[in-house]
Design an enzyme around this catalytic site. Structure first.
Site, PDB file in Angstrom:
ATOM      1  CD  GLU A 119      -2.998  -0.756   2.566  1.00 49.27           C
ATOM      2  OE1 GLU A 119      -2.729   0.396   3.202  1.00 49.27           O
ATOM      3  OE2 GLU A 119      -3.733  -1.712   2.864  1.00 49.27           O
ATOM      4  CD  GLU A 133     -12.152   1.841  -0.132  1.00 54.20           C
ATOM      5  OE1 GLU A 133     -12.461   0.660   0.506  1.00 54.20           O
ATOM      6  OE2 GLU A 133     -10.759   2.139  -0.096  1.00 54.20           O
ATOM      7  CE  LYS A 145     -10.400   2.747   4.515  1.00 57.13           C
ATOM      8  NZ  LYS A 145      -9.193   2.648   4.229  1.00 57.13           N
ATOM      9  CD  GLU A 183      -7.718   6.236   7.044  1.00 57.95           C
ATOM     10  OE1 GLU A 183      -7.988   5.005   6.172  1.00 57.95           O
ATOM     11  OE2 GLU A 183      -6.559   6.177   7.409  1.00 57.95           O
TER      12      GLU A 183
END
Length: 395
Positions: A271, A325, A328, A334
């Site tokens: 990541e 997203e 999250k 985030e």
């Protein structure tokens, strides 16, 4: 004629594998660039649309954090290489129950290969250093049981077993050469590393210059974090110069591995990324910075070179993430690491195409239809060859 030559090439590769049968090791990464396909959202494209998007962007390496069957079905026949995940909530169960691990591999891997190219299983994510001591203690057993399940099902030479670590496993990473594993991590870490050495798995690192910069903006040059021109840092002990933070973070992991006695293990970045939006206190999370980081990262990976400490070991990285997203939790950043917005439009331009609508993609010219027909035939040949290779590796 082209199809025949393609089949001949595949057949030749199979012959090569027959000759080298005793030296086959599972490898989960092709090239240098991959993507994390996170799905903690209720407004992103369907898995089939995602496959279309990834193929248009020519991104072959993909990681997901579970083994959702709608994704596995969508990836069938796509030619994309997929690493699936045993999420943290299952780690203790997998550690305690070898039969449960075997059934999980049967249901989520054996039932899908070779048509869905599942090339890896990531057991847990950022477990060590998390502070959950029971979970940390269970990780080795879960990895061992999942690996033994792949062996029992004759998948161990085509499916690689890994687990990803955060920077929290290190006690110090500056300068890079001083990095070692934390004392409360090292016992569990060494057991894992010994197993990974035996089965040929790499050390997987989640490395975020964004987070490092956000944690210490007064002492870190943002240009250093963004791959922009800078004086960088000089490591007095190793006599190596670093012009970007990601290389330094990776070499810190290499230093820790050497200190623990695992100097030959490869580090892969599972990541890395930069948020395009964030909360009020996350001033570095801007579209401009996210574009700069991800564009320069892509250029860095395209050079197919290593780090200062490992110049001959080609750097490989999965970018986080494919989409923003919205479900999250945590800081605003985030929810904003995506290269794409939920509607399939690019969040910023680093050279990837937007998702085309189904109606647009269905309007094909006669020439395109001909190419599509040829491509379909080619895929059938490649799939047949892959199937034959898979069966050979299992034998």
């Amino acid at each position: 004629m082209k199809i025949c030559r393609s089949f001949g090439g595949c057949f030749f590769l199979l012959l090569v594998f027959f000759v080298q049968k005793g030296n086959v090791t599972a490898k989960a990464f092709t090239g240098t660039y991959g993507i994390n396909y996170g799905r903690l959202a209720n407004n992103i494209p369907s898995p089939k649309q995602v496959v279309r998007l990834l193929k248009a962007a020519k991104i072959k390496n993909v990681r997901i954090y579970d083994a959702d069957h709608s994704v596995l079905d969508a990836f069938s026949g796509s030619g994309l290489d997929l690493v699936i995940g045993v999420n943290n909530g299952l780690v203790k169960d997998m550690s305690d129950n070898a039969d449960r691990a075997l059934n999980w591999v049967k249901e989520n891997v054996h039932a899908y290969v070779p048509y869905t190219h599942i090339v890896g299983i990531a057991v847990g994510n950022e477990v060590l250093g998390s502070g959950d001591l029971d979970l940390e203690s269970a990780l080795y057993g879960a990895v061992r049981n999942i690996y033994n399940a792949t062996r029992k099902l004759q998948l161990d030479r085509v499916v690689q077993i890994t687990t990803a670590h955060s920077q929290l496993v290190f006690s110090n990473s500056y300068p890079p050469s001083s990095c070692v594993f934390k004392e409360d991590v090292v016992q569990n870490m060494k057991k894992l590393l010994e197993l990974f050495t035996q089965i040929g798995s790499p050390f997987c690192l989640n490395a975020y210059p964004f987070l490092a910069y956000m944690g210490n903006p007064d002492h870190i040059d943002i240009n250093y974090a963004l791959f922009k021109p800078t004086d960088g840092i000089y490591d007095e002990k190793s006599k190596l110069h670093y012009d970007n933070m990601l290389d330094a973070q990776i070499d810190a992991a290499y230093a820790a591995l050497e200190d623990a006695g695992f100097s030959k293990m490869e580090v892969i970045v599972t990541e890395t990324g930069w948020a395009s939006h964030g909360d009020e206190k996350e001033g570095a999370a801007t579209p401009a910075n996210a574009r700069t980081y991800n564009y320069n990262l892509r250029k860095r990976l395209s050079k197919r070179k290593g780090t200062p400490r490992r110049p001959k070991s080609m750097l490989k990285a999965y970018v986080f993430a494919l989409f923003n997203e919205n479900l999250k939790t945590g800081a605003g950043s985030e929810r904003n690491f995506g290269l794409y917005k939920p509607d399939g439009k690019i969040a910023y331009d680093i050279g990837f195409p937007a998702l085309k609508s189904s109606s647009t993609s269905s309007r094909l010219s006669i020439k395109e239809l001909g190419l599509q027909s040829w491509h379909s035939s080619y895929i059938l040949v490649v799939t047949a060859c892959s199937s034959a290779l898979y069966l050979f590796l299992r034998s």
